[in-house]
Write an enzyme that holds these catalytic residues in place. Sequence first.
Site, short mmCIF file in Angstrom:
data_model
loop_
_atom_site.label_atom_id
_atom_site.label_comp_id
_atom_site.label_asym_id
_atom_site.label_seq_id
_atom_site.Cartn_x
_atom_site.Cartn_y
_atom_site.Cartn_z
N HIS A 34 -0.33 7.76 -14.39
CA HIS A 34 0.74 6.93 -13.96
C HIS A 34 1.59 6.40 -15.23
O HIS A 34 3.21 6.96 -15.08
CB HIS A 34 0.60 5.48 -12.71
N TYR A 83 1.57 1.24 -5.55
CA TYR A 83 2.35 1.46 -4.73
C TYR A 83 2.07 0.56 -3.46
O TYR A 83 3.28 -0.02 -2.13
CB TYR A 83 3.18 2.13 -4.23
#
Length: 279
Positions: free
Chosen positions: A111, A53
Amino acid sequence: MEGMTAHAYALADGNTIPAIGLGTYGLNDQTGVEAIETAIRDGYRLLDTAYNYGNEEVVAEAVRRSGVDRSDLFITTKLPGRHHGAEETLASFEQSRTRLDLEWVDLYLIHWPNPSRDKYVDSWRSMIKLRERGVVRSIGVSNFTAEMLERLGSETGLMPVVNQVELHPYFSQAELRAFHAEHGIRTESWSPLAKRTELLAEHALVEIAARHGVTTAQVVLAWHLALGAVPIPKSADAARRRENLDVFGIELAQDEIDAISALERGRIWGGDPESHEEL
Ligand SMILES: NC(=O)C1=CN([C@@H]2O[C@H](COP(=O)(O)OP(=O)(O)OC[C@H]3O[C@@H](n4cnc5c(N)ncnc54)[C@H](OP(=O)(O)O)[C@@H]3O)[C@@H](O)[C@H]2O)C=CC1
Ligand SMILES: O=C(O)C(=O)[C@@H](O)[C@H](O)C(=O)CO
């Protein structure tokens, strides 16, 4: 609400996860700092970030500015696909931890499984080491199928305590949630509002919201809580973030829960864990 006490759940490893959190994807730069800081001041305790991110430093700055004791917060970050592998995982975690400016991370997730690389089991073994060293309190995964979870369990002897997956009324993940329940894995819901899309205008939700005197977003979040899943809605707007946190008094009837689950139509985009490559 299944297994919940004081708006939190016990995880299989004995740690505690807040029942709702703040998604931070897209909250960057100074506006991101201000949004996350305000969210913490308004009562959010779980913050969901990821290496990918690009905002771990933003989260760190918001935490510092909030004045809330670090031990009252639950901070999650995630290992990117390009860093799968035994040594790579340890090095990637250290970069995340440094950017987050933390002694420990509360929850560290793989992830995406990136099965074509076939390295997630090596990463998982390194995550077990990180937990043993105390720099990570809980370890889990994201976007794993039941078969992938089985493989982690059978090859390492340890199942993740969390699987963070796409979950919203258009994609309620009934089978995977049943597998999680059998194996002591807490489900976390990403894109819990289906990235807003047209979900919040669905007739069934509008009706239920009117009956309870709340918004359709609040109905959707109450549905996640009723399923025992941990939603992590993202909002850049302070009023909407407060609205999303103000959902614990909403008691949905079973027929309302069923009507919301009946909105099922599938994933909102092509994020199939079997084929999605998230590097
Ligand atoms: N593990 C993974 O692979 C993934 C994890 N995630 C995580 O999940 C988090 C949330 O997912 P995300 O994709 O952002 O989707 P969400 O379902 O949280 O939806 C976010 C959208 O909904 C809007 N919104 C938020 N609250 C309200 C409200 N009360 N009323 C109306 N609109 C609202 C936001 O707009 P506005 O900001 O203007 O309020 C934004 O457009 C991410 O931030 C990330 O942390 C997401 C995708 C994949
Ligand atoms: O937000 C996340 O955690 C993701 O994995 C995203 O990169 C997601 O894959 C996405 O938003 C793709 O459009």
